[in-house]
Design an enzyme around this catalytic site. Structure first.
Site, short mmCIF file in Angstrom:
data_model
loop_
_atom_site.label_atom_id
_atom_site.label_comp_id
_atom_site.label_asym_id
_atom_site.label_seq_id
_atom_site.Cartn_x
_atom_site.Cartn_y
_atom_site.Cartn_z
N GLY A 44 4.67 -0.53 5.78
CA GLY A 44 3.62 -0.43 4.86
C GLY A 44 4.15 -1.26 3.09
N GLU A 45 4.06 -0.75 2.22
CA GLU A 45 4.77 -0.89 0.23
C GLU A 45 4.40 -2.33 0.40
OE1 GLU A 45 8.34 1.02 0.34
OE2 GLU A 45 8.09 2.94 0.77
N GLY A 46 4.72 -3.50 1.55
CA GLY A 46 4.24 -4.88 1.34
C GLY A 46 5.68 -4.83 2.03
N ASP B 55 0.97 -1.13 0.16
CA ASP B 55 0.23 0.04 -0.03
C ASP B 55 0.84 0.85 0.31
OD1 ASP B 55 -0.14 1.56 3.27
OD2 ASP B 55 0.70 -0.53 2.88
#
Length: 326
Positions: free
Chosen positions: A285-287, A179
């Site tokens: 975040g970001e995976g 995300d």
């Protein structure tokens, strides 16, 4: 988008529980592999879950992908974050240039990046690696009303479902959710509180470095934002809560990659019944946490599928008489 798009109703109808027979066969196979029972710890548990997902006691994982969905949140108007909203669009360009943390991890771990404009409040330039699934330029302010209409929410869910189907059909066996979106922890806190029924005080963390006074303001914003129609996008755990609420069987297909330092993530994991693989104190975040856990998931599948049984290897098993009494 895939040729034959899947509707939300079709996705719900087609999603059944994990294959119990395959999981039972996986348990049996685990008990006969050349190792003491339980000696691979969580890897054994993960491998059995994978057997249920793939429908075979010898699951194999080939391609891996992380889908990074970027979108903006209208609630930033309430001063809940220290970063300006334009950072969302700037970070999308950073993903495309390969300069973000998830970009680095993906390169080193052999994970394909799928970068998605899922509602950035800006016009992004066309790029061969950017997928535009934008329903609107960000959401509305959840402290003032619904983040989006029910129709928009269903459009978002269907767009996500069809993207995952497309990615899987391209040869990917393991998908991670990532995300990007300034204000996303506030939306996540609201969703987590709404789904679990807990007070926002128990689901709202500092996010991007809020001081104690700013945190109390953020909690107040979350508390006034709780409405049953708020089905906004969320950073992984909250998105999983929404998926689990819409389709309870979907929980069978979730693997908890890591536990975030964000307060609400532990609440979300507990609600989903997921035990995280890693605890690295991360909250980017970001995976990124999912990317780090992917090799462990791969190894779990490989040990179950590729290790020899005692019979196959010609190795003597434990004497049944030495087994502890029940």
């Amino acid at each position: 988008m895939v040729a034959d798009s899947v509707t939300l109703a079709q996705a719900l109808e087609r999603t059944g529980p994990a294959n119990a027979s395959a999981m039972a066969r996986a348990v049996e196979r685990q008990s006969n592999l050349t190792k003491p029972p339980g000696s691979l710890g969580r890897l054994e548990e993960i491998s059995i879950k994978l057997a249920g997902i793939f429908g075979t006691e010898r699951p194999a994982i080939g391609g891996k992908a992380v889908i990074i969905a970027a979108g903006d949140h209208g609630v930033v108007a309430q001063g809940v974050t220290g970063y300006p909203q334009e950072v969302t669009a700037q970070m999308v360009m950073n993903f495309l240039a390969g300069g973000a943390a998830i970009s680095v991890m993906s390169r080193h771990l052999g994970i394909r990046q799928v970068i998605v404009d899922a509602g950035v409040a800006a016009d992004l330039p066309e790029h061969p690696d950017l997928r535009s699934l934008k329903i609107d330029r960000g959401t509305s302010d959840i402290s003032q009303g619904p983040a989006m209409s029910r129709q928009q929410a269903e459009q978002c869910l269907e767009a996500g479902i069809n993207l995952v189907v497309e990615v899987i059909e391209s040869g990917v066996d393991l998908v991670a959710t990532g995300d990007m979106g300034i204000g996303n922890t506030t939306a996540s806190s609201a969703i987590t509180a709404a789904v679990t029924g807990l007070d926002p005080e128990q689901t709202t963390g500092e996010g991007t470095g809020r001081n104690p006074q700013e945190l109390q303001h953020k909690i107040g914003v979350v508390r006034t934002s709780l409405r049953p129609v708020v089905v906004d996008g969320f950073i992984s755990g909250a998105a999983a809560l929404v998926a689990g609420a819409v389709c309870p069987e979907a929980r069978d297909y979730m693997i908890g990659s890591h536990v975030s330092a964000e307060l609400g993530h532990r609440v979300a994991l507990a609600e989903l019944g997921l035990s995280p693989i890693l605890d690295m104190g991360m909250r980017l975040g970001e995976g990124t946490g999912a990317a780090l856990a992917m090799p462990i998931v791969e190894v779990a599948a490989a040990t179950l599928s590729e290790m020899a049984t005692f019979a196959e290897a010609g190795v003597s098993d434990r004497d049944p008489e030495d087994e502890p009494a029940a």
